[in-house]
Design a protein around this motif. Structure first.
Motif, short mmCIF file in Angstrom:
data_model
loop_
_atom_site.label_atom_id
_atom_site.label_comp_id
_atom_site.label_asym_id
_atom_site.label_seq_id
_atom_site.Cartn_x
_atom_site.Cartn_y
_atom_site.Cartn_z
N ASP A 42 9.48 -10.70 -10.23
CA ASP A 42 8.13 -10.46 -10.35
C ASP A 42 7.23 -11.35 -9.64
O ASP A 42 7.05 -12.53 -10.12
N ARG A 43 6.66 -10.81 -8.42
CA ARG A 43 5.94 -11.76 -7.42
C ARG A 43 4.55 -11.13 -7.04
O ARG A 43 4.42 -9.96 -7.13
N LEU A 44 3.55 -11.80 -6.83
CA LEU A 44 2.34 -11.75 -6.10
C LEU A 44 2.73 -11.88 -4.61
O LEU A 44 3.24 -12.66 -3.87
N ASP A 87 4.50 -4.67 3.17
CA ASP A 87 5.48 -4.29 4.53
C ASP A 87 6.82 -5.19 4.38
O ASP A 87 6.62 -6.53 4.74
N TRP A 88 7.67 -4.69 3.70
CA TRP A 88 8.78 -5.57 3.33
C TRP A 88 10.25 -4.86 3.94
O TRP A 88 10.24 -3.51 3.89
N SER A 89 11.00 -5.59 4.55
CA SER A 89 12.26 -5.10 5.08
C SER A 89 13.55 -5.97 4.86
O SER A 89 14.49 -6.02 5.90
N SER A 90 13.52 -6.85 4.08
CA SER A 90 14.71 -7.61 3.90
C SER A 90 14.82 -7.72 2.46
O SER A 90 14.00 -7.67 1.61
N SER A 91 16.29 -8.41 2.14
CA SER A 91 16.54 -8.68 0.56
C SER A 91 15.77 -9.91 0.13
O SER A 91 15.55 -10.26 -1.08
N ASP A 135 12.58 -10.63 0.85
CA ASP A 135 11.32 -9.82 0.34
C ASP A 135 11.44 -9.48 -1.18
O ASP A 135 10.56 -9.72 -2.04
N PHE A 136 12.56 -8.63 -1.48
CA PHE A 136 12.81 -8.02 -2.73
C PHE A 136 13.36 -8.97 -3.68
O PHE A 136 13.34 -8.64 -4.82
N GLY A 137 14.13 -10.00 -3.17
CA GLY A 137 14.74 -10.64 -4.11
C GLY A 137 16.06 -10.39 -4.67
O GLY A 137 16.85 -10.88 -5.57
N VAL A 138 16.53 -9.06 -4.45
CA VAL A 138 17.76 -8.46 -4.74
C VAL A 138 18.15 -7.78 -3.58
O VAL A 138 17.68 -7.02 -2.62
N GLY A 143 23.02 -1.08 1.98
CA GLY A 143 22.48 -1.31 3.19
C GLY A 143 21.03 -1.68 3.26
O GLY A 143 20.62 -2.65 2.68
N GLY A 144 20.13 -1.38 4.45
CA GLY A 144 18.93 -1.96 4.43
C GLY A 144 17.98 -1.44 3.29
O GLY A 144 18.24 -0.56 2.58
N GLN A 145 17.05 -2.14 3.32
CA GLN A 145 15.79 -1.99 2.26
C GLN A 145 14.35 -1.89 2.77
O GLN A 145 14.21 -3.02 3.62
N GLN A 146 13.53 -1.05 2.51
CA GLN A 146 12.10 -1.40 3.08
C GLN A 146 11.26 -0.63 2.25
O GLN A 146 11.47 0.71 1.87
#
Length: 555
Positions: free
Chosen positions: A76-78, A83-87, A89-92, A165-168
Motif C-alpha cells: 500500500d503505497r503513495l 506510469d510504472w513498468s517494473s517489479s 514499482d509494484f513490489g511484487v 513476465g513484464g508488468q506495466q
C-alpha cells in the motif's frame, strides 16, 4: 462477477475502497455521458499522488478478479503518478492484482480521451463508470476511451492484474484542445492524506465462482437471531473506543479523537436499552481533551478512563454529569509513539486491568529499540495507590480484553511483527506470548504460551477487538469478538483440556455500519457494537468510520 459501487467520500470516509473488477472486450470505448464532479467539500484532506495497493494472489490469472473483501494488501503505497513498468514499482514480481485509487482534478468541461497501457489486463473507471475495459492476457498494449467530464474532482480507479513476465500500468490523457496523448500529470492527481497504510504478507485470494457469504466469503447481513437497531442520534458520529454501563442504565462511551491528538471525548447515552431507535437516544458530552482513550469503567460513582499515557479518574462534583475534576491514578512507560495505546479497562477486587501495545514504525515493523520499556504487556493497577504490576507480556497490539469462562481473563492480539496471524489468548500471571522487544520485556525469558485460538488472517479476522462472553441463548458460554478491518462479530467456541483452553472460531454476524472496535452486553441482553475506522485501509471496506448499534435477540 458484478461490479461493486464506489462510495462517495464523507468526512474521513475513503470512498474508493471498494473492489470493482468487470469483465469486458477489447473494443475502444465511446465517450460516455458526463458524470457529476465531486464537490471539494465532499473530499477529505488530499495530498498529491495516487494510492497503489497490490495483492499477491500467487496463482496464474487470465482475467481480472474480485479480491475477497477483508484482506489486507501486501503493498500500500503513495505514488507520484501512474506510469510504472517494473517489479520495484509494484513490489511484487508476478501473479498479483493491483488497485490504483485517486481523485482526478479536471480543469474544464469537455471530452477527455484516455489511453490505458497495461501488462496484463486492466480497467479504468471514473466516477464508477467504465471508460476503458482492457481485460485479458496481453503485453503492454494501449487501449483508448473517452468520457465527457465537467470541471471539478472525479473519482478515478484502475484495476489491473499481472500473470508473468513484464508488468506495466501507464495512464495517459488528451484533454480538450490537446493534440497528443501524454501521461496524466501528478498535478491533477490526489489521494486521501494522512491515512493509515496497513500491509500484511502472504497469499491473497480472489472470489471463486462458487463462493458465497459465509462459505468462502465474509457474511454480509446481520445474524437472523438478532434485530439490528441504530443508536446514533442525528449528528452524533462517535468513533467508539470504549463502552461501559452506569448503574442507572446509561451507556458511557469514549471516542478516539484521531492519531496523536488530545481530542478524545466521553459521552453518556440515555434511552439506548429496550425498544428504542436513534431518534429516542440522547448523547451528553461529559469530558473532552483526552489522549486517545481506549478503555472506560464506572466504579463507585466515578468514571475511569485509560488514556495512552495514564489511567484517569473523572469526577462529577456537582451532579450535572459533566466532569469537574480529573485525577491521575497511575502512569506507565510511554514514549510518544503513535501506536503506544492503553487498550481496554476491566475492574475486579480493587484492581484495574488493561493492555499496553508496543511502539511500531510506519508500515508495521516493531520499533527497535522501543522508546519506552515493558510495553506489549497486560498490567494491573491498584485503584487506591496507583501501583502498576505486570501480569503477562509478549503482546503486540492487544486491542481487546475481557472476562471469559470461569471468570478468566482473555485478550485478543493483532497480527504483525512476530505474529503471523491474530490470536485469542488466556492471560495468567507471568505468561509470555512470543512478541519480543528490544529492550526485553519483563517476561521475554519465560516459555512461550500457545494461544487459545489462531485467527486465520484475511479469512475471519484482521484486527480483532473486544472479547465478550455470552451468558444466555443458544451460544451461552461461548465468546464473541469484533473486528475493525475484517468487520462484524465472530464467535469462539472454547473447551478446556488438561487445564488449557482450545477451540474453534466461526463467523457470527456482519451487516453493521462500521468495523467493530468494541462490543458490550447491555442490561437488556442486547449486544452493543461501537464502530471505528480511519482513512486509508484501516477500517472495514465500504463502511463508515464511526458507528453505534445494537443487536437484540429476536428469537
Amino acid at each position: 462477477m458484478h461490479p461493486r459501487p464506489l462510495h462517495r467520500c464523507r468526512r474521513h470516509l475513503t470512498g474508493l475502497l471498494v473492489s470493482a473488477f468487470l469483465i469486458g472486450a477489447f473494443a475502444a470505448s465511446p465517450a460516455a455521458a458526463a458524470p457529476a464532479p465531486r464537490p471539494q467539500d465532499e473530499l477529505p484532506p488530499q495530498e498529491p499522488g495516487v494510492t497503489l495497493r497490490v495483492f499477491d494472489v500467487q496463482v496464474p490469472l487470465d482475467k481480472l478478479c474480485d479480491i475477497k473483501t477483508g484482506q489486507t494488501p501486501n503493498v500500500d503505497r503513495l505514488m507520484p503518478g501512474i506510469d510504472w513498468s517494473s517489479s520495484d514499482d509494484f513490489g511484487v514480481d508476478d501473479h498479483f492484482v493491483s488497485e490504483i485509487i485517486a481523485n482526478l482534478a479536471v480543469p474544464e468541461d469537455g471530452t477527455y480521451a484516455f489511453r490505458l497501457i497495461s501488462d496484463d489486463g486492466s480497467r479504468l473507471r471514473i466516477n464508477d463508470s467504465t471508460v476503458i475495459d482492457h481485460d485479458g492476457l496481453h503485453g503492454a498494449e494501449p487501449k483508448d476511451g473517452s468520457v465527457e467530464l465537467t470541471a471539478g474532482h472525479h473519482a478515478l480507479r484502475i484495476d489491473h492484474f499481472d500473470r508473468t513476465g513484464g508488468q506495466q500500468v501507464t495512464l495517459e490523457w488528451k484533454p480538450p484542445g490537446a493534440a497528443e496523448f501524454a501521461v496524466v500529470p501528478g498535478s491533477v492527481l490526489s489521494t486521501d492524506a494522512d491515512v493509515v497504510r496497513v500491509t500484511a504478507p502472504g497469499r491473497k485470494e480472489c472470489e471463486g465462482a462458487l463462493d458465497s457469504p459465509g462459505d468462502g466469503l465474509p457474511l454480509t447481513e446481520a445474524h437472523p437471531d438478532y434485530a439490528l437497531t441504530d443508536l446514533r442520534p442525528a449528528g452524533f458520529e462517535p468513533q467508539v473506543t470504549a463502552m461501559d454501563w452506569l448503574p442507572d442504565g446509561r451507556l458511557a462511551v469514549t471516542t478516539w479523537g484521531g492519531t496523536d491528538n488530545t481530542t478524545g471525548e466521553v459521552y453518556l447515552l440515555d434511552n439506548v436499552q429496550g425498544e428504542t431507535d436513534a431518534g429516542k437516544v440522547t448523547a451528553k458530552k461529559v469530558a473532552d481533551g483526552l489522549r486517545e482513550p481506549m478503555g472506560i469503567k464506572a466504579v463507585d460513582g466515578k468514571l475511569y478512563v485509560s488514556q495512552k499515557h495514564e489511567l484517569t479518574e473523572l469526577t462529577d462534583a456537582d451532579g450535572d454529569d459533566v466532569t469537574d475534576e480529573r485525577r491521575t491514578v497511575a502512569t506507565w512507560p510511554y514514549g510518544g509513539n503513535f501506536h503506544e495505546f492503553a487498550f481496554g479497562l476491566l475492574y475486579r477486587d480493587g484492581y484495574f486491568y488493561l493492555n499496553l501495545s508496543v511502539a511500531i514504525d510506519l508500515g508495521g515493523a516493531t520499533t527497535d529499540p522501543q522508546p519506552a520499556p515493558n510495553r506489549g504487556s497486560t498490567i494491573k493497577v491498584n485503584k487506591e495507590t496507583g501501583e502498576v504490576d505486570y501480569v503477562a507480556g509478549g503482546l503486540r497490539t492487544p486491542n481487546g480484553i475481557g472476562w471469559g469462562p470461569e471468570g478468566d481473563m482473555f485478550v485478543l492480539d493483532n497480527q504483525g511483527g512476530w505474529l503471523p496471524s491474530s490470536k485469542l489468548l488466556h492471560i495468567k500471571q507471568d505468561r509470555f506470548f512470543n512478541h519480543y522487544t528490544n529492550p526485553s520485556g519483563p517476561f521475554d525469558d519465560k516459555p512461550v504460551t500457545k494461544p487459545v485460538l489462531w485467527l486465520p488472517q484475511n479469512e475471519i479476522a484482521n484486527s480483532p477487538s473486544t472479547p465478550l462472553q455470552l451468558t444466555e441463548g443458544r451460544f451461552a458460554g461461548q465468546m464473541l469478538f469484533g473486528d475493525v478491518t475484517y468487520g462484524g462479530i465472530q464467535r469462539a467456541y472454547l473447551e478446556k483440556v488438561d487445564g488449557e483452553y482450545q477451540g474453534a472460531v466461526f463467523r457470527f454476524t456482519q451487516g453493521l455500519e462500521a468495523g467493530v472496535n468494541r462490543i458490550s452486553m447491555g442490561p437488556d441482553g442486547a449486544i452493543y457494537a461501537g464502530g471505528l475506522g480511519a482513512g486509508g485501509n484501516w477500517g472495514q471496506e465500504g463502511k463508515l468510520t464511526y458507528g453505534l448499534q445494537k443487536l437484540s435477540p429476536s428469537r
